[in-house]
Design a protein around this motif. Structure first.
Motif, PDB file in Angstrom:
ATOM      1  N   MET A  67       6.075  33.852  -9.395  1.00 41.79           N
ATOM      2  CA  MET A  67       5.298  33.062 -10.270  1.00 41.79           C
ATOM      3  C   MET A  67       4.682  33.494 -11.520  1.00 41.79           C
ATOM      4  N   MET A  68       4.089  34.898 -11.183  1.00 45.54           N
ATOM      5  CA  MET A  68       3.323  35.940 -12.292  1.00 45.54           C
ATOM      6  C   MET A  68       4.537  36.444 -13.167  1.00 45.54           C
ATOM      7  N   VAL A 110       0.377  41.690  -4.955  1.00 48.62           N
ATOM      8  CA  VAL A 110       0.532  40.417  -4.632  1.00 48.62           C
ATOM      9  C   VAL A 110       1.772  40.132  -3.812  1.00 48.62           C
ATOM     10  N   PRO A 111       1.738  39.235  -3.041  1.00 48.79           N
ATOM     11  CA  PRO A 111       2.865  38.785  -2.088  1.00 48.79           C
ATOM     12  C   PRO A 111       3.883  38.231  -3.026  1.00 48.79           C
ATOM     13  N   PRO A 112       5.095  38.209  -2.389  1.00 49.13           N
ATOM     14  CA  PRO A 112       6.402  37.968  -3.434  1.00 49.13           C
ATOM     15  C   PRO A 112       6.200  36.229  -3.948  1.00 49.13           C
ATOM     16  N   VAL A 113       5.865  35.315  -3.477  1.00 46.47           N
ATOM     17  CA  VAL A 113       5.832  34.074  -4.042  1.00 46.47           C
ATOM     18  C   VAL A 113       5.136  33.913  -5.209  1.00 46.47           C
ATOM     19  N   PRO A 114       3.690  34.428  -5.198  1.00 42.81           N
ATOM     20  CA  PRO A 114       2.994  34.416  -6.335  1.00 42.81           C
ATOM     21  C   PRO A 114       3.488  35.282  -7.377  1.00 42.81           C
TER      22      PRO A 114
END
Lengths: 210, 210, 210
Positions: free
Chosen positions: A125-126, A118-122
């Protein structure tokens, strides 16, 4: 610090998150005068709720479904709460247990999301979502106001833990150091919020411009 | 009893769970003076909510998404509730329909989890979660106190149904017999709780030791 | 109308759903005097909640988890709400933003479900569920009564949007035309419900027959 076992640190953060959220769930059920079985149910749902949502969202197998030890640990925690004197579990312990779970789970959730690509921004959020979901489910089931809406900082502490972990990784620190610093920072912020009813500046209309 | 069709028994428990939870959802919507469309929505969400969470957690395809009949059945149940005289559906019927759904779904949830390779302890929890989730979603959406927090036994009845099913299987009984006994025991316990406002002993601080 | 880019229309409905739900989530957090970070969290959860549940149910990868742009858009929307004068965001804007999201998401949810091989009846339900879930999560987290239980039409507007889209497709209209008509019809019905406190006939016991 190559000698630190990264997997172990991450695993401990995970178990800390599960264990203290399970404890907070069992304490909630006991304070609401529910039965031992309901306390075990609350311990499980609070303990694994955040991680389950995270695993579903990132497409990983849900971690506790094929691992008897985790469900058994939650049941054991409920039993311990049940058979011990009530004075061992003062009212504010629930809040502090929740704070440890919040910080540990936020970092662990971000780390697992990164590991699944998963990329950093999501991934940030995760971490926030999985840190906050366990306590939120507990509060919604119990019919008490959701902890994330209290005036003191809550979601923000989870975001600090996850965000600091990501920034430190990006700066080149090892996983273990970044995880420990991130989790501690999140816990300290949430702890300060509990201790001094600390809140970030809330929304106020800025002065009219132009 | 090799002549009993296990798959049929399990399938009937599943449909009983869906149907009566759908009925309880439609009755809730009608009692809250919602429209027919909202009643159909409540019937579906209550009917399939528990099974959907179970399927997501164990990694199975969500059972009703590719099967038009189940959604159609929930819509039909809402329509029947809608067009029939209100006196056919007395207030406590919702509670009894919910009790049937709880017991049937708890056993079915555990059986399906076992069939997907989930070990016994998480499979027990899966039965409890899936038995309780439909009614919980219904109550949260409707804004009424969640049924699992009522003073009478609720979660415990689901745990009895699932746990007895597992124990009887382990003792060597056939699937069908174990399922029927487990579901009946869970229903009887929940029914007794409704009838006599029965509660398990709730938490009390034990006397101080040592 | 073969010249209209169907994928573009569907993509725009999706972004409209995410964006306006995110806006309604951020506005809710701001009105409840939460911090900027909590507003970003509310924007994300409200914006992607419905689509996440849809994707989990139909077995699709959850759309925003591997796409940094969507989470970043939700954060940006929260920031815009935060730094702008409060009078730009009058109270009823939340309701109208929600209405756009409801209609757009209902059609998009049904279209995506069809694309993943879901039959029409569950696809209709998928549109309704995904249209309603974002706002419902927002309301439950915020501790306000769930929007789907208000006396005015809500779930029914989502069902109209999804159902009309399905009927127009079945009648042979192109995807883009059917999607636009369906979404507009759902928005108009919900808008009328907001404007004139419109409600469908609610349940009343029919006269006794026989």
């Amino acid at each position: 610090m190559p000698d630190i076992d990264n997997a172990l640190i991450i695993r401990l953060l995970d178990l800390a998150g599960i264990g203290v959220f399970a404890l907070s769930g069992a304490l909630m059920a006991v304070r609401l005068r529910q039965t031992l079985v309901t306390a075990a149910f609350f311990a499980l749902v609070t303990g694994v709720g955040g991680g389950s949502v995270r695993d579903l969202l990132i497409g990983a197998p849900v971690f506790w479904v094929h691992d008897s030890a985790i469900a058994a640990m939650c049941i054991a925690i409920a039993l311990i709460v049940w058979i011990t004197p009530e004075r061992w579990w003062p009212g504010h312990l629930l809040e502090w247990a929740d704070a440890v779970g919040l910080a540990g789970y936020a970092v662990f959730g971000t780390a697992k999301a990164l590991a699944w690509g998963v990329p950093p921004v999501p991934a940030l959020m995760m971490g926030v979502i999985t840190g906050c979901v366990g306590g939120t489910i507990r509060d919604i089931l119990a019919g008490v106001p959701s902890i994330i809406m209290r005036p003191e900082i809550y979601v923000t502490a989870a975001a600090l833990a996850s965000g600091l972990y990501l920034v430190l990784l990006w700066l080149g620190l090892g996983t273990a150091v970044a995880a420990i610093i991130g989790a501690c920072a999140g816990f300290i912020l949430r702890g300060a919020a509990i201790r001094w009813s600390l809140g970030l500046p809330v929304y106020k209309a800025p002065p009219e411009s132009g």
